[in-house]
Design an enzyme around this catalytic site. Structure first.
Site, PDB file in Angstrom:
ATOM      1  CG  ASP A  13       7.854   0.612   1.073  1.00 29.48           C
ATOM      2  OD1 ASP A  13       7.429   0.015   1.844  1.00 29.48           O
ATOM      3  OD2 ASP A  13       6.976   0.917   0.626  1.00 29.48           O
ATOM      4  CG  ASP A 115       4.005  -0.633  -2.250  1.00 29.16           C
ATOM      5  OD1 ASP A 115       3.268  -1.938  -2.763  1.00 29.16           O
ATOM      6  OD2 ASP A 115       3.491  -0.026  -0.878  1.00 29.16           O
ATOM      7  CD  GLU A 116       7.004  -3.856  -0.006  1.00 31.11           C
ATOM      8  OE1 GLU A 116       8.039  -4.264  -0.128  1.00 31.11           O
ATOM      9  OE2 GLU A 116       6.157  -3.953   0.582  1.00 31.11           O
TER      10      GLU A 116
END
Length: 420
Positions: A13, A115-116
């Site tokens: 993350d 973003d993960e």
DNA sequence: TCTGGGGTCCTAGGACCC
DNA sequence: TCTGGGGTCCTAGGACCC
């Protein structure tokens, strides 16, 4: 997935993704100030009525600034707040670069959002060592090469790995193995559990459920009775039960493609509305063709000036990927529901996909179909090569409305397969 | 100029068919 | 005249995620 195999799953993350990426980029451009070290946010432009906080720095967080709130409200909390505009093209590049690094550590990497990511580390110990050591190595590798920090959560399934990456930030590796659940997860407030959102929290509170542990130890029969299948799911999550696979490669097929836009002014006439719908349809149809699909369902959504949102959809008799065909339907269904009130936001979405291969060599008797397809494809290629403004419909020539709209904003041409 | 944009999944009601 | 029920498709809306 074989049974009885203990899996090792990582969840990666990016810390304050949009803001970190802006900060790194600006430092690379020679700026000396690191946005991450001051109260700062990435935010939309209030003049075009997109003025909300998209990402915040940790110092901004200390002023209780929250993602999604208006810049107006954020500035009241912190008058010297630094606000920067989003650059979505940059974020796509940062996201892709991170995925490339992750793939050096496992062939099974699933992009969960910009973003993960999930990474299946099962069986990789001989190459990179114990999970925690490997996670630290990955974290440092990303920082060294790309300049931003990540949190990595480690466990035996995706849910627990994701919960673990949410523990203390930034730049941390955490584990949340099944035996650690009572100590590390159960004391947390129930709203921090994945899939427990705004509407569910008051229902749980009414049942005297305040922590994840309260939920985990509640009678599942009662939960099901009140919250249906969603209740069972979150009850299982609270107990760490989840076994979906990390879907690497191209294993994720898209279910729908949509674009929407908030308009800088209220739209009050049909003609302007149609023009915006056309610009959205151009983007949606191009992405549809790029994905290699035809759609059977077309939908529009309207948010009026009272922030009331409604939608309308229509099933097509024949699947299509033609801009013209989709737009025709869009216009019809818009006209069917719009009551003439002021419009703030419009959206176009297609779904119910099938492969477009059949049409490549189709026996369709409709004379124009082949020509239409060829034209659409040619325009796609020109726009890809020379930019979105290289080919535009005459109706946009003297108007303020962008010939293509949706999502990625000012960036000239985003990678089509991007998830942003 | 105070409130974004991209998704997925589930539910519920009505139409329609057997 | 009275009385069904199951299954599928379509549509609208809501909940959740980032």
């Amino acid at each position: 997935m074989k049974k009885n195999t203990k899996r090792i799953i990582f969840h990666i993350d990016v810390n304050s993704a949009f803001l970190s990426w802006e900060a790194v980029y600006r430092l690379q451009q020679g700026e000396t100030l690191d946005l991450r070290t001051i109260p700062s946010v990435v935010g939309g432009d209030p003049k075009s009525r997109r003025g909300i906080v998209l990402a915040k720095s940790i110092p901004a967080k200390h002023y209780k600034i929250q993602t999604g709130e208006t810049l107006y409200a954020a500035l009241e909390k912190c008058p010297h707040l630094k606000i920067v505009s989003p650059s979505y093209g940059l974020y796509v590049r940062c996201s892709n670069a991170m995925v490339e690094i992750l793939k050096e550590y496992s062939p099974i990497v699933q992009r969960f959002s910009a973003d993960e990511c999930f990474l299946d580390y099962t069986g990789m110990e001989p190459h990179f060592g114990e999970p925690e050591a490997a996670a630290r190595r990955i974290k440092n590798h990303i920082y060294r090469e790309l300049g931003f920090t990540v949190n990595i959560g480690i466990s035996t399934n995706k849910l627990l790995a994701k919960m673990a990456s949410d523990f203390k930030k930034p730049d941390q590796v955490h584990t949340l193995f099944p035996w650690e659940i009572p100590k590390k997860m159960w004391p947390l407030p129930v709203e921090e559990l994945f899939m427990v959102g705004r509407a569910t929290v008051p229902k749980l509170h009414k049942m005297r459920i305040f922590t994840i542990g309260d939920l985990a130890n509640y009678d599942p029969v009662h939960i099901r009775h009140r919250l249906k299948s969603h209740g069972i799911m979150i009850w299982q999550y609270a107990n760490g039960i989840e076994d979906s696979a990390v879907r690497g490669g191209n294993a994720i097929e898209m279910k729908g493609i949509g674009n929407s836009t908030t308009i800088a002014f209220d739209v009050e006439d049909r003609k302007t509305a149609h023009k915006i719908l056309l610009s959205l349809t151009e983007t949606v149809a191009m992405r549809l063709r790029d994905a290699g699909y035809c759609c059977r369902l077309v939908a529009i959504s309207i948010k009026n000036s009272d922030f009331y949102t409604y939608s309308h959809q229509r099933k097509l008799l024949a699947a299509t990927d033609a801009t013209g065909r989709i737009y025709q339907t869009v216009r019809e269904i818009f006209d069917e529901v719009w009551q003439g009130e002021k419009i703030r936001h419009l959206g176009v979405r297609v779904s119910d996909f099938c492969s477009n291969e059949f049409f490549q060599h189709s026996l369709f008797d409709e004379a124009d179909l082949e020509k239409t397809r060829a034209l659409d494809q040619t325009i796609d290629r020109i726009r890809l090569k020379y930019g979105t403004k290289s080919v535009m419909r005459a109706s946009f020539l003297y108007s303020d409305i962008k010939p293509l709209s949706g999502g990625v904003g000012q960036d000239d041409f985003p990678p089509m397969s991007s998830i942003l």
